[in-house]
Design a protein around this motif. Structure first.
Motif, mmCIF file in Angstrom:
data_model
loop_
_atom_site.group_PDB
_atom_site.id
_atom_site.type_symbol
_atom_site.label_atom_id
_atom_site.label_comp_id
_atom_site.label_asym_id
_atom_site.label_seq_id
_atom_site.Cartn_x
_atom_site.Cartn_y
_atom_site.Cartn_z
ATOM 1 N N GLN A 44 68.719 46.068 33.458
ATOM 2 C CA GLN A 44 68.436 45.968 34.892
ATOM 3 C C GLN A 44 67.084 46.615 35.174
ATOM 4 O O GLN A 44 66.685 47.548 34.487
ATOM 5 C CB GLN A 44 69.524 46.665 35.721
ATOM 6 N N ASP A 45 66.417 46.125 36.200
ATOM 7 C CA ASP A 45 65.142 46.691 36.642
ATOM 8 C C ASP A 45 64.173 46.885 35.480
ATOM 9 O O ASP A 45 63.683 47.978 35.228
ATOM 10 C CB ASP A 45 65.363 48.023 37.379
ATOM 11 N N THR A 86 65.222 38.768 38.849
ATOM 12 C CA THR A 86 64.997 38.935 40.281
ATOM 13 C C THR A 86 64.212 37.784 40.887
ATOM 14 O O THR A 86 64.446 37.416 42.040
ATOM 15 C CB THR A 86 64.285 40.280 40.538
ATOM 16 N N ALA A 122 56.977 40.100 40.307
ATOM 17 C CA ALA A 122 58.000 40.725 39.459
ATOM 18 C C ALA A 122 57.423 41.935 38.730
ATOM 19 O O ALA A 122 58.043 43.014 38.705
ATOM 20 C CB ALA A 122 58.547 39.707 38.466
ATOM 21 N N SER A 179 66.813 38.363 43.750
ATOM 22 C CA SER A 179 66.192 38.684 45.034
ATOM 23 C C SER A 179 66.999 38.019 46.148
ATOM 24 O O SER A 179 67.592 36.954 45.961
ATOM 25 C CB SER A 179 64.757 38.148 45.042
ATOM 26 N N HIS A 191 71.165 40.162 39.394
ATOM 27 C CA HIS A 191 70.218 40.992 40.151
ATOM 28 C C HIS A 191 69.119 40.138 40.784
ATOM 29 O O HIS A 191 67.933 40.360 40.591
ATOM 30 C CB HIS A 191 69.617 42.068 39.233
ATOM 31 N N GLU A 205 68.644 41.202 34.201
ATOM 32 C CA GLU A 205 68.207 40.965 35.579
ATOM 33 C C GLU A 205 67.213 39.825 35.630
ATOM 34 O O GLU A 205 66.460 39.591 34.677
ATOM 35 C CB GLU A 205 67.634 42.240 36.189
ATOM 36 N N HIS A 228 60.414 44.189 37.926
ATOM 37 C CA HIS A 228 61.537 43.290 37.696
ATOM 38 C C HIS A 228 61.152 42.177 36.735
ATOM 39 O O HIS A 228 60.010 42.086 36.294
ATOM 40 C CB HIS A 228 62.023 42.694 39.023
#
Length: 158
Positions: free
Chosen positions: A25-26, A48, A57, A86, A84, A46, A62
């Motif tokens: 994630q992230d 996003t 990103a 947006s 995850h 993820e 992201h």
């Protein structure tokens, strides 16, 4: 108690192959996790933004669908699950079309393994090859829908 011998083969099942998962994630650069993700059964990554928003990103730390797919391909996982997203990929209209599905379609162009677009309360079935989704067990309502006996927003029950 009776002096008999108990053999391990009488009480222990044969060895079973373990399952492996990795959750990222992230991460606009997941290269530091590559060794630990090699060959996992399921990579939850993820996603996003779409690839057209690559610079955004990176700026926000992201990944895009292409970045997630290319990482999945590089570690040779068996299934990529995208998550995850947006808020721009959500639908408040109640439309049956999920805007996040476009991210999955984009990712499929860049990797060879099955790609799943995660949904709230999705269930992955271990009996399916590569942990495919099991729609009949997934919750059929958006996560933000109040339960029938829930107080209305702002209402307080004693």
């Amino acid at each position: 108690a009776d002096g008999g011998v108990v053999k391990a083969s009488d009480v222990v099942s044969p060895p079973q192959q373990g399952r492996s998962f990795a959750v990222l994630q992230d991460c606009c650069d997941a290269s530091g996790a590559a060794d630990g993700c090699k060959g996992v059964d399921v990579l939850i990554h993820e996603c996003t933004f779409e690839e057209g928003l690559h610079e955004l990103a990176l700026k926000k730390g992201h990944s895009t669908s292409k970045m997630a797919a290319e990482f999945a391909e590089s570690v040779r996982c068996k299934r990529l699950v995208l998550t995850h997203f947006s808020a721009r990929y959500t639908s408040s209209s109640g439309s049956p079309d999920d805007p996040a599905e476009q991210l999955g379609k984009e990712a499929e162009v860049y990797c060879s393994m099955p790609v799943t677009v995660a949904k709230d309360f999705m269930v992955l079935d271990e009996s399916q090859e590569c942990f495919g989704p099991l729609p009949e067990l997934s919750v059929k309502r958006p996560a933000w829908t109040p339960l029938p006996d829930s107080p209305a927003q702002g209402e307080v029950r004693a």
